[in-house]
Design a protein around this motif. Structure first.
Motif, PDB file in Angstrom:
ATOM      1  N   GLY A  37       0.810  -1.208   0.000  1.00 59.29           N
ATOM      2  CA  GLY A  37       0.000   0.000   0.000  1.00 59.29           C
ATOM      3  C   GLY A  37       0.840   1.252   0.000  1.00 59.29           C
ATOM      4  O   GLY A  37       0.538   2.222  -0.740  1.00 59.29           O
ATOM      5  N   GLY A  56      -3.640   2.046  -3.176  1.00 56.17           N
ATOM      6  CA  GLY A  56      -2.598   2.068  -2.150  1.00 56.17           C
ATOM      7  C   GLY A  56      -3.155   2.383  -0.773  1.00 56.17           C
ATOM      8  O   GLY A  56      -2.741   1.774   0.235  1.00 56.17           O
ATOM      9  N   LEU A  59      -4.930  -0.711   0.503  1.00 55.71           N
ATOM     10  CA  LEU A  59      -3.984  -1.728   0.954  1.00 55.71           C
ATOM     11  C   LEU A  59      -3.333  -1.326   2.283  1.00 55.71           C
ATOM     12  O   LEU A  59      -3.028  -2.177   3.117  1.00 55.71           O
ATOM     13  CB  LEU A  59      -2.902  -1.956  -0.110  1.00 55.71           C
ATOM     14  CG  LEU A  59      -3.364  -2.578  -1.432  1.00 55.71           C
ATOM     15  CD1 LEU A  59      -2.211  -2.665  -2.420  1.00 55.71           C
ATOM     16  CD2 LEU A  59      -3.954  -3.959  -1.199  1.00 55.71           C
ATOM     17  N   THR A  60      -3.118  -0.057   2.467  1.00 53.98           N
ATOM     18  CA  THR A  60      -2.500   0.400   3.711  1.00 53.98           C
ATOM     19  C   THR A  60      -3.491   0.374   4.862  1.00 53.98           C
ATOM     20  O   THR A  60      -3.143   0.015   5.995  1.00 53.98           O
ATOM     21  CB  THR A  60      -1.950   1.824   3.527  1.00 53.98           C
ATOM     22  OG1 THR A  60      -1.018   1.847   2.436  1.00 53.98           O
ATOM     23  CG2 THR A  60      -1.260   2.305   4.803  1.00 53.98           C
TER      24      THR A  60
END
Length: 457
Positions: A37, A56, A59-60
């Motif tokens: 991410g 991103g 995902l983070t």
């Protein structure tokens, strides 16, 4: 069945900072998502791709949100442990019951439960618990077994919390411990009659001897071993035979069990060693005598006894006999070799002439210690010694036997002093040796002259 008191606790809060603890619990998958991410967000910024930036951020955020959820749920789980039984003989199994309660309003994720146990008790148990509903509970159990005596701590209980995506995993420890006590094996002994158990008391069992009141002194015929200071001369002149006063009120036959714990007196180690046999034998005699109403006392070569033991020992055949047996078993569970080199401290503890029956479990004796042991016979009403043959306990089963000159010499010294001495070869059953001691004692009494009828033991 004895049941241990269940310990109950919730996972400790705030051992470290919340954020640091949560991030430390990220799994390889969670760290990979977080790294991917961050990399996607940096690339999106450099390349000017807003769609990649959204990916991103997603995902983070996913592992971080999972870590926050898992970190929060750890405060809502409580655990308890129950032992059944909490005191178990060596070689027997005990069952440990674990219970997990979800005390929050939200269901938990997948849980892995692990209990810490010493390696002597077996492998560390692990359990996987499915989703626990709000207010629900899960119960699991496992068995432990040890061939070695001792007190073994169980715990702390560890709980591993996972999120549904496998992003974060936190391990929390509960604060409670329990103790499993592994006591020596106890062999059921047959009831036999060993003469002289209660020297100076005569009738052995606890009973009221004065029928006309507490101060009434009823004479009876003299019996072998009676104290001459209790001779009733008026009744002796009247009946034409030696009579003694039977003036004591309810008295209890006494038995002292002497356990030789000197490290230099035993060879070998392990559950089948000579020392473990002696400890098990002492435990068996103590329980046997307690069940038959004797006041019993445990004495070691160092002169020490069971903590909490009174001057008269522990009384049997009463409400406290089970507690007394438990205290002595707990003491024998942790007893170990002493650094002592002699039996003189035990000899000094024995009082003159009123010890009742003395049962000794002895290791190897040199000539000096055999002489000290022989003198103990003068301070007891009857004495039985189980002398372990050190050579046979360390010799290979198929090895050629040699004459036991030293062992026979020690047995001769004890027997000449009035002991009923029995040699204990490797692996000998205690109940058979107990009967042998009774037979040998009967032969000694018959050969030495008239004797009274000994108390059943």
């Amino acid at each position: 069945m004895t049941t241990g008191v269940a310990g109950r606790a919730e996972a400790d809060r705030g051992e470290q900072g919340g954020a640091r603890t949560a991030l430390a619990g990220l799994t390889t998958r969670g760290r990979s998502f977080l790294a991917a991410g961050v990399a996607a967000a940096v690339c999106a910024y450099v390349l000017g791709q807003p769609d990649l930036l959204r990916v991103g951020l997603l995902l983070t955020a996913l592992p971080l949100v999972c870590a926050a959820v898992v970190y929060r749920t750890r405060y809502r789980v409580a655990g308890s442990r129950r032992l059944s039984p909490a005191r178990v003989p060596a070689g027997s199994e005990a069952r440990v019951h674990l219970r997990m309660d979800n005390v929050s309003r939200l269901p938990t994720g997948l849980l892995m439960l692990q209990d810490r146990v010493p390696y002597v008790l077996g492998p560390r148990p692990r359990f996987v618990l499915d989703r626990v509903e709000a207010g629900g509970r899960r119960e699991v159990s496992y068995r432990v077994r040890s061939d070695l005596r001792g007190r073994y701590p169980l715990g702390p209980l560890q709980l591993r919390l996972n999120d549904p995506f496998g992003m974060c995993e936190l391990t929390r420890s509960f604060s409670t411990h329990d103790t499993l006590t592994v006591v020596p094996r106890v062999t059921a002994l047959p009831p036999v009659r060993l003469g002289g158990e209660a020297k100076g008391y005569g009738d052995g069992r606890q009973r009221s001897l004065a029928l006309a009141g507490e101060d009434d002194a009823i004479p009876r015929g003299y019996r072998y071993g009676d104290d001459l200071r209790r001779v009733h001369w008026r009744s002796t002149a009247r009946y034409g035979e030696l009579m003694v006063r039977r003036e004591e009120q309810p008295q209890r036959s006494r038995c002292t069990v002497l356990l030789d714990t000197r490290g230099l007196a035993y060879r070998g180690a392990g559950p089948d060693s000579a020392f473990e046999w002696a400890v098990s034998g002492a435990a068996s005699v103590l329980v046997h005598m307690l069940e038959r109403g004797f006041s019993v006392r445990l004495l070691t070569d160092t002169g020490s006894s069971v903590p909490g033991e009174g001057a008269e020992g522990f009384a049997g055949a009463g409400q406290g006999s089970a507690d007394a047996a438990g205290l002595m078993m707990d003491t024998l569970a942790v007893i170990d070799h002493s650094d002592g080199t002699g039996l003189s401290p035990a000899y000094d503890v024995l009082r003159g002439g009123d010890e009742g029956l003395l049962v000794a479990f002895l290791g190897d004796l040199d000539e000096e210690e055999a002489a000290v042991t022989a003198r103990m016979r003068q301070r007891s009403g009857g004495a039985v010694a189980f002398l372990l043959d050190g050579d046979s306990w360390v010799r290979e089963p198929n090895a050629v036997s040699h004459p036991m000159t030293r062992q026979e010499e020690r047995l001769r010294m004890l027997r000449e002093a009035g002991w009923t001495a029995v040699s204990v070869p490797r692996g000998a059953p205690l109940d058979e040796l107990w009967r042998q001691a009774d037979r040998e004692r009967s032969g000694v009494v018959t050969a030495s002259g008239p004797s009274g009828r000994g108390a059943e033991s």
